[in-house]
Design an enzyme around this catalytic site. Structure first.
Site, PDB file in Angstrom:
ATOM      1  N   VAL A 157       1.059  -1.273  -0.006  1.00 48.52           N
ATOM      2  CA  VAL A 157      -0.104  -0.007   0.109  1.00 48.52           C
ATOM      3  C   VAL A 157       0.767   1.070   0.089  1.00 48.52           C
ATOM      4  O   VAL A 157       1.954   1.061   0.644  1.00 48.52           O
ATOM      5  CB  VAL A 157      -0.855   0.042   1.323  1.00 48.52           C
ATOM      6  CG1 VAL A 157      -1.581   1.292   1.371  1.00 48.52           C
ATOM      7  CG2 VAL A 157      -1.911  -0.924   1.074  1.00 48.52           C
ATOM      8  N   CYS A 158       0.436   2.251  -0.684  1.00 48.65           N
ATOM      9  CA  CYS A 158       1.117   3.505  -0.839  1.00 48.65           C
ATOM     10  C   CYS A 158       2.498   3.119  -1.147  1.00 48.65           C
ATOM     11  O   CYS A 158       2.882   2.535  -2.100  1.00 48.65           O
ATOM     12  CB  CYS A 158       0.998   4.011   0.805  1.00 48.65           C
ATOM     13  SG  CYS A 158       1.362   5.862   0.634  1.00 48.65           S
ATOM     14  N   THR A 159       3.554   4.133  -0.458  1.00 47.50           N
ATOM     15  CA  THR A 159       4.830   3.862  -0.873  1.00 47.50           C
ATOM     16  C   THR A 159       5.513   2.479  -0.722  1.00 47.50           C
ATOM     17  O   THR A 159       6.830   2.411  -0.914  1.00 47.50           O
ATOM     18  CB  THR A 159       5.790   5.066  -0.308  1.00 47.50           C
ATOM     19  OG1 THR A 159       5.638   5.059   1.069  1.00 47.50           O
ATOM     20  CG2 THR A 159       5.402   6.278  -1.188  1.00 47.50           C
ATOM     21  N   GLY A 180      -3.052   2.482  -3.737  1.00 50.88           N
ATOM     22  CA  GLY A 180      -2.501   3.781  -3.904  1.00 50.88           C
ATOM     23  C   GLY A 180      -2.192   4.123  -2.519  1.00 50.88           C
ATOM     24  O   GLY A 180      -1.936   3.501  -1.461  1.00 50.88           O
TER      25      GLY A 180
END
Length: 228
Positions: free
Chosen positions: A103-105, A153
């Site tokens: 998730v995310c970075t 994202g």
């Protein structure tokens, strides 16, 4: 004979964004037949970027393998992608996993393993282009699926991502029931959650904040890409 549990390893690290981790963990821990292991490279206590401490994590080196490997994101993600000890364990566990997720970075960490080169992955909008440094195709989707690579994202996409994983592992009916049980029915007070919808002045302010730390993060990402 007792069937072995589906093993999910959530690999966390100091400075992660706790919601990147806790939203998916809430879903993963409810999937029938799954064993969820919260792991870190050193084991023990891990402090998130908001100051929350997660105690009793399992040392990654003590885990012999997993079916699904998950990385949350955070401002420390690019630093972790340069951490040889963490990445050695990430590559080992990821190499035998059926699913590679983030998730995310967290997708930058996943990309730094070298295991998703040429695949699509999602990331927070501000840092998404860094994936290209690793030969990974940036995907603007809230949840990206490329075969056994499932990525979310930025931050709050973790819940959407986790429900997609739950549907994959336990079926859509289970995932929908879980969504209902968690009363996940987003109705944000502002339509400012994406660059495309945020007011221009808000977007400009947030971009300025992100750009202030971009050089350091980009340098770390380039160093990680050179090493993988």
């Amino acid at each position: 004979m007792v069937e072995p549990k589906f093993r999910i390893v959530e690999a966390i690290y100091p400075g992660m964004t706790q919601l990147d981790f806790t939203a998916p963990h809430t879903v993963f821990s409810r999937i029938p037949g799954a064993e969820t292991i919260v792991a870190s490279e050193p084991g023990g206590e891990i402090v998130s970027d908001g100051g929350l401490t997660f105690a009793g994590t399992t040392r990654m080196a003590d885990i012999d393998g997993c079916d699904l490997l998950f990385f949350p994101g955070g401002f420390a993600a690019t630093e972790v992608a340069c951490d040889a000890a963490f990445m050695a364990q990430a590559k080992r566990l990821g190499g035998g996993a059926k699913y590679l997720t983030s998730v995310c970075t967290g997708s930058i960490i996943l990309a730094a393993t070298g295991l998703i080169k040429g695949r699509r992955a999602a990331c927070h909008w501000a840092w998404r282009d860094m994936l290209s440094l690793f030969g990974v195709i940036p995907d603007p989707s809230r949840v990206s699926r490329d075969g056994d690579v499932i990525t979310g994202g930025g931050v709050t996409a973790g819940m959407d991502f986790a429900l997609v994983v739950a549907a994959e592992l336990a079926g859509e009916a289970f995932a929908q029931g879980l969504q209902l049980g968690l009363e996940y029915a987003p109705a944000p007070p502002f339509n400012a959650g994406r660059p495309e919808t945020a007011p221009p002045e808000v977007l400009a302010r947030v971009r300025a904040n992100m750009e202030a730390i971009m050089p350091a993060r980009l340098a770390q990402a380039k160093a990680a890409a050179a090493a993988f």
